[in-house]
Enzyme design. Structure first.
Site, PDB file in Angstrom:
ATOM      1  CE  LYS A 246     -77.714  80.187  17.338  1.00  0.00           C
ATOM      2  NZ  LYS A 246     -78.157  79.326  16.542  1.00  0.00           N
TER       3      LYS A 246
ATOM      4  CE1 TYR B  46     -78.436  75.638  20.542  1.00  0.00           C
ATOM      5  CE2 TYR B  46     -75.971  76.426  20.984  1.00  0.00           C
ATOM      6  CZ  TYR B  46     -77.474  76.659  20.441  1.00  0.00           C
ATOM      7  OH  TYR B  46     -77.805  77.688  19.742  1.00  0.00           O
TER       8      TYR B  46
ATOM      9  CG  ASN C 119     -78.956  79.545  12.932  1.00  0.00           C
ATOM     10  OD1 ASN C 119     -78.047  79.833  13.635  1.00  0.00           O
ATOM     11  ND2 ASN C 119     -79.863  78.687  12.977  1.00  0.00           N
TER      12      ASN C 119
ATOM     13  CG  HIS D  32     -80.816  80.070  20.996  1.00  0.00           C
ATOM     14  ND1 HIS D  32     -81.132  78.666  21.011  1.00  0.00           N
ATOM     15  CD2 HIS D  32     -81.650  80.257  22.204  1.00  0.00           C
ATOM     16  CE1 HIS D  32     -81.987  78.219  22.037  1.00  0.00           C
ATOM     17  NE2 HIS D  32     -82.180  79.178  22.793  1.00  0.00           N
TER      18      HIS D  32
ATOM     19  CD  GLU E  45     -83.166  77.390  25.871  1.00  0.00           C
ATOM     20  OE1 GLU E  45     -82.921  76.637  25.230  1.00  0.00           O
ATOM     21  OE2 GLU E  45     -83.595  78.685  25.444  1.00  0.00           O
TER      22      GLU E  45
HETATM   23  N1  UDP Z   1     -77.356  73.576  13.655  1.00  0.00           N
HETATM   24  C1  UDP Z   1     -76.555  73.223  12.507  1.00  0.00           C
HETATM   25  N2  UDP Z   1     -76.761  72.316  11.758  1.00  0.00           N
HETATM   26  C2  UDP Z   1     -77.857  71.484  11.704  1.00  0.00           C
HETATM   27  C3  UDP Z   1     -78.846  72.079  12.652  1.00  0.00           C
HETATM   28  C4  UDP Z   1     -78.601  72.911  13.661  1.00  0.00           C
HETATM   29  O1  UDP Z   1     -75.382  73.917  12.633  1.00  0.00           O
HETATM   30  O2  UDP Z   1     -77.875  70.667  10.879  1.00  0.00           O
HETATM   31  C5  UDP Z   1     -77.331  74.465  14.541  1.00  0.00           C
HETATM   32  C6  UDP Z   1     -77.838  75.962  14.187  1.00  0.00           C
HETATM   33  O3  UDP Z   1     -77.075  77.075  14.611  1.00  0.00           O
HETATM   34  C7  UDP Z   1     -79.145  75.863  15.058  1.00  0.00           C
HETATM   35  C8  UDP Z   1     -78.617  75.090  16.316  1.00  0.00           C
HETATM   36  O4  UDP Z   1     -77.846  74.231  15.882  1.00  0.00           O
HETATM   37  O5  UDP Z   1     -79.722  76.988  15.355  1.00  0.00           O
HETATM   38  C9  UDP Z   1     -79.616  74.384  17.313  1.00  0.00           C
HETATM   39  O6  UDP Z   1     -80.197  73.791  16.649  1.00  0.00           O
HETATM   40  P1  UDP Z   1     -81.876  73.321  16.620  1.00  0.00           P
HETATM   41  O7  UDP Z   1     -82.380  72.262  15.915  1.00  0.00           O
HETATM   42  O8  UDP Z   1     -81.996  73.666  18.218  1.00  0.00           O
HETATM   43  O9  UDP Z   1     -82.426  74.847  16.005  1.00  0.00           O
HETATM   44  P2  UDP Z   1     -83.062  76.074  16.437  1.00  0.00           P
HETATM   45  O10 UDP Z   1     -84.126  76.127  17.730  1.00  0.00           O
HETATM   46  O11 UDP Z   1     -81.718  77.146  16.901  1.00  0.00           O
HETATM   47  O12 UDP Z   1     -83.914  76.841  15.370  1.00  0.00           O
HETATM   48 MG    MG Z   2     -83.556  74.862  19.377  1.00  0.00          MG
END
Ligand code: UDP
Ligand code: MG
Length: 148
Positions: A9, A49, A112, A115, A126
């Protein structure tokens, strides 16, 4: 062989973590099959997303992803989707184990760093979205040293 979509990211790029992150996947034994350095626009990020469009953090998440260039990659290997998620660590860095990428390099959930696809099916979707031109056809000569 299984493939996953991994994206460093904008914060990971800005913080100089590209080499470290690629290195972790390489050293594990996974094979790099696609890589590009790009800045995506809002409609593209919203499509990536789309499953999260109803979430309260969706707009902030899209802003974050379009805020700078990202490194989009395809990695291949046995169980690479599940193992890739383990290498990445839990979504919230407060809960990511030390030794994982998020556990070692992130603090806030909205910054974080990386991805990774969450299932084989979403990985296929994807990869098709990010690499419509297709990916490299090659086999690492290390294969017999990594797989029995
Ligand atoms: N995210 C966020 N707040 C939240 C949950 C998710 O900003 O409460 C963001 C975070 O960057 C995350 C992304 O949205 O990586 C996608 O969410 P997902 O639940 O798919 O998590 P991931 O698969 O990336 O672990
Ligand atoms: Mg995810």
């Amino acid at each position: 062989m299984e493939q996953t979509f991994i994206m460093i990211k904008p914060d990971g790029v800005q913080r100089g973590l590209v080499g470290e992150i690629i290195s972790r996947f390489e050293k594990k034994g996974f094979t790099l099959k696609g890589l590009k350095f790009i800045t995506v626009d809002r409609p593209f990020a919203e499509k990536h997303y789309a499953d999260l469009s109803a979430k309260p953090f969706f707009n902030g998440l899209v802003e974050y992803i379009i805020s700078g260039p990202v490194v989009a990659m395809v990695w291949e290997g046995k169980h690479v989707v599940t193992t890739g998620r383990k290498i990445i660590g839990a979504t919230n860095p407060a809960e990511s184990a030390p030794g994982t990428i998020r556990g070692d390099y992130a603090i806030d959930i909205g910054r974080n760093v990386i991805h990774g696809s969450d299932a084989v099916e979403s990985a296929q979707k994807e990869i098709a979205l990010w690499f419509p031109e297709g990916i490299a056809e090659w086999q690492s000569s290390l294969h017999p040293w990594i797989y029995e």
